[in-house]
Design an enzyme around this catalytic site. Structure first.
Site, short mmCIF file in Angstrom:
data_model
loop_
_atom_site.label_atom_id
_atom_site.label_comp_id
_atom_site.label_asym_id
_atom_site.label_seq_id
_atom_site.Cartn_x
_atom_site.Cartn_y
_atom_site.Cartn_z
N CYS A 1 0.86 -1.19 0.00
CA CYS A 1 0.00 0.00 0.00
C CYS A 1 0.89 1.23 0.00
O CYS A 1 1.68 1.45 0.92
CB CYS A 1 -0.91 -0.01 1.22
SG CYS A 1 -1.81 1.54 1.44
N HIS B 1 -8.56 8.29 2.16
CA HIS B 1 -7.90 9.60 2.08
C HIS B 1 -8.95 10.63 1.67
O HIS B 1 -9.91 10.30 0.98
CB HIS B 1 -6.76 9.57 1.06
CG HIS B 1 -7.14 8.99 -0.25
ND1 HIS B 1 -7.20 7.64 -0.48
CD2 HIS B 1 -7.52 9.57 -1.41
CE1 HIS B 1 -7.59 7.40 -1.71
NE2 HIS B 1 -7.80 8.57 -2.30
P1 5GP Z 1 -8.17 8.33 -5.37
O1 5GP Z 1 -8.22 8.28 -6.86
O2 5GP Z 1 -7.96 6.96 -4.78
O3 5GP Z 1 -9.30 9.06 -4.73
O4 5GP Z 1 -6.92 9.22 -5.02
C1 5GP Z 1 -5.62 8.73 -4.96
C2 5GP Z 1 -4.71 9.90 -5.14
O5 5GP Z 1 -3.41 9.51 -4.74
C3 5GP Z 1 -4.59 10.38 -6.58
O6 5GP Z 1 -4.98 11.74 -6.65
C4 5GP Z 1 -3.13 10.17 -6.92
O7 5GP Z 1 -2.61 11.18 -7.73
C5 5GP Z 1 -2.48 10.13 -5.57
N1 5GP Z 1 -1.27 9.32 -5.50
C6 5GP Z 1 -1.08 8.08 -6.00
N2 5GP Z 1 0.14 7.62 -5.69
C7 5GP Z 1 0.74 8.61 -4.97
C8 5GP Z 1 2.02 8.72 -4.36
O8 5GP Z 1 2.87 7.84 -4.43
N3 5GP Z 1 2.29 9.89 -3.71
C9 5GP Z 1 1.37 10.90 -3.60
N4 5GP Z 1 1.74 12.00 -2.94
N5 5GP Z 1 0.14 10.82 -4.16
C10 5GP Z 1 -0.15 9.69 -4.84
ZN ZN Z 2 -2.40 1.46 3.61
#
Ligand code: 5GP
Ligand code: ZN
Length: 114
Positions: free
Chosen positions: A3, A100
Protein backbone atom coordinates in the site's frame (compact mmCIF):
# COMPACT_ATOMS: atom_id res chain seq x y z
CA UNK A 1 0.77 -5.31 2.28
CA UNK A 2 1.64 -3.32 -0.82
CA UNK A 3 0.00 0.00 0.00
CA UNK A 4 1.61 3.24 -1.18
CA UNK A 5 0.01 5.33 1.59
CA UNK A 6 1.23 2.88 4.28
CA UNK A 7 4.72 3.17 2.76
CA UNK A 8 4.53 6.99 2.95
CA UNK A 9 3.22 6.72 6.55
CA UNK A 10 6.18 4.50 7.46
CA UNK A 11 8.69 6.81 5.77
CA UNK A 12 9.53 4.12 3.20
CA UNK A 13 8.34 6.18 0.25
CA UNK A 14 9.01 9.91 -0.20
CA UNK A 15 6.25 12.50 -0.06
CA UNK A 16 5.89 16.23 0.31
CA UNK A 17 4.42 16.56 3.83
CA UNK A 18 2.30 19.56 4.80
CA UNK A 19 1.42 18.30 8.30
CA UNK A 20 1.76 15.18 10.46
CA UNK A 21 0.17 14.82 13.88
CA UNK A 22 0.77 11.10 14.35
CA UNK A 23 -2.77 9.82 13.64
CA UNK A 24 -3.33 11.78 10.45
CA UNK A 25 -0.93 13.32 7.94
CA UNK A 26 -1.25 15.55 4.88
CA UNK A 27 0.85 15.30 1.72
CA UNK A 28 0.81 17.03 -1.66
CA UNK A 29 -0.85 14.85 -4.30
CA UNK A 30 1.67 13.42 -6.79
CA UNK A 31 -0.67 14.28 -9.71
CA UNK A 32 -2.41 17.52 -8.70
CA UNK A 33 -5.85 18.24 -10.21
CA UNK A 34 -5.83 21.85 -8.96
CA UNK A 35 -3.17 24.44 -8.05
CA UNK A 36 -3.46 23.12 -4.47
CA UNK A 37 -4.18 19.40 -4.11
CA UNK A 38 -3.41 17.82 -0.76
CA UNK A 39 -4.35 14.38 0.58
CA UNK A 40 -5.39 13.92 4.21
CA UNK A 41 -4.50 10.35 5.17
CA UNK A 42 -4.84 8.36 8.41
CA UNK A 43 -1.82 6.40 9.65
CA UNK A 44 -4.11 3.40 10.11
CA UNK A 45 -4.75 1.30 6.99
CA UNK A 46 -8.48 1.26 6.21
CA UNK A 47 -9.20 0.21 2.62
CA UNK A 48 -12.32 2.27 1.92
CA UNK A 49 -15.06 4.27 3.64
CA UNK A 50 -17.22 1.13 3.65
CA UNK A 51 -14.54 -0.62 5.73
CA UNK A 52 -14.71 1.93 8.55
CA UNK A 53 -15.69 0.65 11.95
CA UNK A 54 -18.72 2.80 12.76
CA UNK A 55 -17.81 3.16 16.42
CA UNK A 56 -14.02 3.01 16.63
CA UNK A 57 -13.23 5.03 13.51
CA UNK A 58 -15.77 7.84 13.97
CA UNK A 59 -13.24 10.04 15.75
CA UNK A 60 -10.63 9.37 13.09
CA UNK A 61 -12.93 10.54 10.29
CA UNK A 62 -13.78 13.67 12.27
CA UNK A 63 -10.08 14.29 12.76
CA UNK A 64 -9.47 13.94 9.00
CA UNK A 65 -12.05 16.63 8.29
CA UNK A 66 -10.72 18.99 10.95
CA UNK A 67 -7.17 18.38 9.72
CA UNK A 68 -8.27 19.24 6.17
CA UNK A 69 -9.71 22.54 7.42
CA UNK A 70 -6.51 23.24 9.37
CA UNK A 71 -4.42 22.54 6.26
CA UNK A 72 -6.73 24.76 4.17
CA UNK A 73 -6.01 27.61 6.58
CA UNK A 74 -2.29 26.85 6.46
CA UNK A 75 -2.21 27.14 2.65
CA UNK A 76 -4.39 30.30 2.68
CA UNK A 77 -7.54 28.73 1.23
CA UNK A 78 -9.95 29.40 4.07
CA UNK A 79 -11.18 32.76 2.70
CA UNK A 80 -11.14 31.77 -0.99
CA UNK A 81 -12.81 28.41 -0.43
CA UNK A 82 -11.91 24.85 -1.31
CA UNK A 83 -13.39 21.43 -1.98
CA UNK A 84 -13.10 18.23 0.05
CA UNK A 85 -13.61 14.95 -1.84
CA UNK A 86 -13.90 11.35 -0.70
CA UNK A 87 -13.76 8.77 -3.49
CA UNK A 88 -15.16 5.37 -2.48
CA UNK A 89 -14.52 2.14 -4.41
CA UNK A 90 -14.65 1.63 -8.16
CA UNK A 91 -17.54 3.81 -9.32
CA UNK A 92 -16.57 6.48 -6.81
CA UNK A 93 -13.22 6.77 -8.58
CA UNK A 94 -11.04 5.40 -5.78
CA UNK A 95 -7.63 4.27 -7.07
CA UNK A 96 -5.65 3.88 -3.82
CA UNK A 97 -7.26 1.46 -1.34
CA UNK A 98 -6.33 3.33 1.84
CA UNK A 99 -8.84 6.00 2.79
CA UNK A 100 -7.90 9.60 2.08
CA UNK A 101 -9.61 12.95 1.83
CA UNK A 102 -8.74 15.24 -1.09
CA UNK A 103 -8.34 18.96 -0.38
CA UNK A 104 -8.58 20.86 -3.67
CA UNK A 105 -8.30 24.59 -4.18
CA UNK A 106 -6.68 27.54 -5.89
CA UNK A 107 -9.17 27.62 -8.78
CA UNK A 108 -12.94 27.85 -9.30
CA UNK A 109 -14.51 24.42 -8.77
CA UNK A 110 -17.29 23.23 -11.07
CA UNK A 111 -20.54 21.44 -10.34
CA UNK A 112 -21.58 18.75 -11.13
CA UNK A 113 -18.21 17.00 -10.79
CA UNK A 114 -17.10 14.62 -13.53
P1 5GP B 1 -8.17 8.33 -5.37
O1 5GP B 1 -8.22 8.28 -6.86
O2 5GP B 1 -7.96 6.96 -4.78
O3 5GP B 1 -9.30 9.06 -4.73
O4 5GP B 1 -6.92 9.22 -5.02
C1 5GP B 1 -5.62 8.73 -4.96
C2 5GP B 1 -4.71 9.90 -5.14
O5 5GP B 1 -3.41 9.51 -4.74
C3 5GP B 1 -4.59 10.38 -6.58
O6 5GP B 1 -4.98 11.74 -6.65
C4 5GP B 1 -3.13 10.17 -6.92
O7 5GP B 1 -2.61 11.18 -7.73
C5 5GP B 1 -2.48 10.13 -5.57
N1 5GP B 1 -1.27 9.32 -5.50
C6 5GP B 1 -1.08 8.08 -6.00
N2 5GP B 1 0.14 7.62 -5.69
C7 5GP B 1 0.74 8.61 -4.97
C8 5GP B 1 2.02 8.72 -4.36
O8 5GP B 1 2.87 7.84 -4.43
N3 5GP B 1 2.29 9.89 -3.71
C9 5GP B 1 1.37 10.90 -3.60
N4 5GP B 1 1.74 12.00 -2.94
N5 5GP B 1 0.14 10.82 -4.16
C10 5GP B 1 -0.15 9.69 -4.84
ZN1 ZN C 1 -2.40 1.46 3.61
Amino acid sequence: MDCIFCKIAEGKSPANFVLNDGDVFAVRDAHPMAPIHILIIPQKHIASLTDLDGTDDRGLVGKMVSTAVEVAKKVSLSDRGFRLVWNCREEGGQTVDHIHLHLLGGRQMKWPPG
